[in-house]
Design a protein around this motif. Sequence first.
Motif, PDB file in Angstrom:
ATOM      1  N   ASP A  41      22.784 -28.545   0.333  1.00 11.79           N
ATOM      2  CA  ASP A  41      22.792 -27.706   1.529  1.00 11.79           C
ATOM      3  C   ASP A  41      21.476 -27.483   2.219  1.00 11.79           C
ATOM      4  O   ASP A  41      21.499 -26.682   2.942  1.00 11.79           O
ATOM      5  N   MET A  78      19.366 -24.873   6.176  1.00 11.35           N
ATOM      6  CA  MET A  78      20.080 -24.243   4.976  1.00 11.35           C
ATOM      7  C   MET A  78      21.415 -23.579   5.168  1.00 11.35           C
ATOM      8  O   MET A  78      21.521 -22.667   6.003  1.00 11.35           O
ATOM      9  N   GLN A  79      22.441 -24.119   4.421  1.00 10.70           N
ATOM     10  CA  GLN A  79      23.718 -23.397   4.533  1.00 10.70           C
ATOM     11  C   GLN A  79      23.670 -22.326   3.332  1.00 10.70           C
ATOM     12  O   GLN A  79      23.547 -22.601   2.298  1.00 10.70           O
ATOM     13  N   VAL A  80      24.106 -21.025   3.878  1.00 10.86           N
ATOM     14  CA  VAL A  80      24.075 -19.914   2.700  1.00 10.86           C
ATOM     15  C   VAL A  80      25.373 -19.423   2.923  1.00 10.86           C
ATOM     16  O   VAL A  80      25.819 -18.805   4.088  1.00 10.86           O
ATOM     17  N   LYS A  81      25.705 -18.760   1.750  1.00  8.68           N
ATOM     18  CA  LYS A  81      26.983 -18.324   1.519  1.00  8.68           C
ATOM     19  C   LYS A  81      27.013 -16.915   1.730  1.00  8.68           C
ATOM     20  O   LYS A  81      27.355 -15.842   0.741  1.00  8.68           O
ATOM     21  N   ALA A 115      21.543 -12.069   5.997  1.00 13.57           N
ATOM     22  CA  ALA A 115      20.267 -13.022   5.899  1.00 13.57           C
ATOM     23  C   ALA A 115      19.262 -12.447   6.551  1.00 13.57           C
ATOM     24  O   ALA A 115      17.873 -12.501   6.326  1.00 13.57           O
ATOM     25  N   CYS A 175      15.166 -19.994  -1.866  1.00 17.04           N
ATOM     26  CA  CYS A 175      15.424 -18.992  -0.607  1.00 17.04           C
ATOM     27  C   CYS A 175      16.937 -18.564  -0.830  1.00 17.04           C
ATOM     28  O   CYS A 175      17.516 -17.600  -0.439  1.00 17.04           O
ATOM     29  N   ILE A 176      17.639 -19.904  -0.901  1.00 16.94           N
ATOM     30  CA  ILE A 176      19.196 -19.770  -0.843  1.00 16.94           C
ATOM     31  C   ILE A 176      19.821 -18.874  -2.002  1.00 16.94           C
ATOM     32  O   ILE A 176      20.522 -18.102  -2.023  1.00 16.94           O
ATOM     33  N   LYS A 177      19.308 -18.963  -3.235  1.00 20.84           N
ATOM     34  CA  LYS A 177      19.622 -18.452  -4.467  1.00 20.84           C
ATOM     35  C   LYS A 177      19.342 -17.032  -4.066  1.00 20.84           C
ATOM     36  O   LYS A 177      20.059 -16.086  -4.436  1.00 20.84           O
ATOM     37  N   LEU A 217      19.104 -15.008  -1.276  1.00 25.73           N
ATOM     38  CA  LEU A 217      19.875 -14.647  -0.323  1.00 25.73           C
ATOM     39  C   LEU A 217      21.304 -14.448  -0.955  1.00 25.73           C
ATOM     40  O   LEU A 217      21.741 -13.311  -0.632  1.00 25.73           O
ATOM     41  N   GLU A 218      21.783 -15.415  -1.590  1.00 25.40           N
ATOM     42  CA  GLU A 218      23.052 -15.247  -2.069  1.00 25.40           C
ATOM     43  C   GLU A 218      23.300 -14.112  -3.055  1.00 25.40           C
ATOM     44  O   GLU A 218      24.378 -13.605  -3.263  1.00 25.40           O
TER      45      GLU A 218
END
Length: 492
Positions: free
Chosen positions: A317, A335-338, A344, A479-481, A483-484
Amino acid sequence: MDDIQFEEAARVGQIITIKAKVNRAFKTSMEVGIKVMVQDVLTNVEKIVSVAYATYVAKPVGAGKIELEPVKLLSTEDHLEHTLAIERRRIRLGYEQVFQNLMQESNKEDSFEEEDAVSTDLTHVQSIELVQPPHANHHGNTFGGQIMAWMETVASISASRLCRSHPILKSVNMFKFWGPSVVGDRLVFNAIVNNTFQNSVEVGVRVEAYNCEEWIKDQARHINSAFLIFNTVNDKGELLTFPRIKPTTKDGMRRYHGAIARRRIRLARKCMLSAKEDKPSDSWETSNQAYVSYSNISALTHLAAKPGWEITSTLDDIKIWTHEEGDVLSFKVEMQVKIQSHLAFSLLSDFTFRQQWDKHFLTCKVLQAVNEDEKIYYVTSPPMTGHKPRDFVILVSQRQPCKPSEPYIVAVKSVTLTSMPPSPEYCRSEILCAGFQIYNDNSFCKVCYFNQVTSGIMPYLAANLTGSSKSIEDTALECIKFLEMKGRKSWI
């Protein structure tokens, strides 16, 4: 009109090109960008005379206001100006408060040079013009440009009484229309020198209108005011010095200090909008806060809109892009963030969270909470081998989108605070331009991080480009971890 700066003089025999377009329509007003170019027919050289921004409202039929349709954006430049128009509007709305703050500071400095000073009374000039049909538009209202031309004439005469030569108009500040004038009105122009600054002079002009009945009763309508800045040169093109002036009345003192405040704003604007890359860190002062914030958002918006981004790495991602322009290298992490975009934005705009996912942030504290959209942080980073730890003083400017297709913006740049000088324990580093753009993607979002590379960032990027390190990818994954994880908690 926003403040107008004249970069070049247009002369007889040259070709002038004027381009204008609506940059953005707000609810009942619109911003029109105007670009004036001059071309010399002998050399074919074309130069910019001025870039200006005017605010218009539609003339209502009756008492109600006319609501405007959104502007259709056709090009990358259209999107860019559309985004920055909201920032210029913030500056307009905040100008008066900044001016009043600076006036209070200036009023504390009541002393000025009186020796050999010229009385401002000697510079007062009055002119009267009759508005005739060629001076008006199809509504019968006097052309704004015609009023400006008359104002320049009377202001030029006022300034010439100090310099004994022909003044050259360099800028126009705070040109505002307080009301209309129509065919048949008498317009009375009063000009007087407010202050002089070594090589420049500020002349204030007030315009009052009278119809026939008002003329008899001496009941004026204040329709325009502006402050015109002139300088003058000798035969060799060298700037000449203006004599100091001496206010003689209480109102003269008010205008004297007002000119000082406007000059500080003018110099701050010139510094911010010149975008000099050899001076990345701007001083954070009362006079320039609006322009530093504008340049912060503007720099990130321009960087994101540049063509020629090349993808250099793809990992699930995460995508890493680079951009080269001369000696300037920038990179983008996509980054693709769920989680939803507003969550975000809330998490990424608060830099006190940054230590939880970015190992390059050792400490981070708020130095100034300027307002809900601007904060100044002090950041320290861990040392690299053989080097002292680095520290930063940064401005973080955040903006929410005005419509769903626009991104959330978190812009970052270094600033200088007198209360936070460099420390011998740290190597003070700079951020030229960095930040996030966050796009809505249904229940997910796309987060783009941008950074214009400086010497402090170069080792990390170089290691990534050569494949010897995955520091940027690792930070993006963290960063993704983060945020999710935070996003899931907010739903519980």
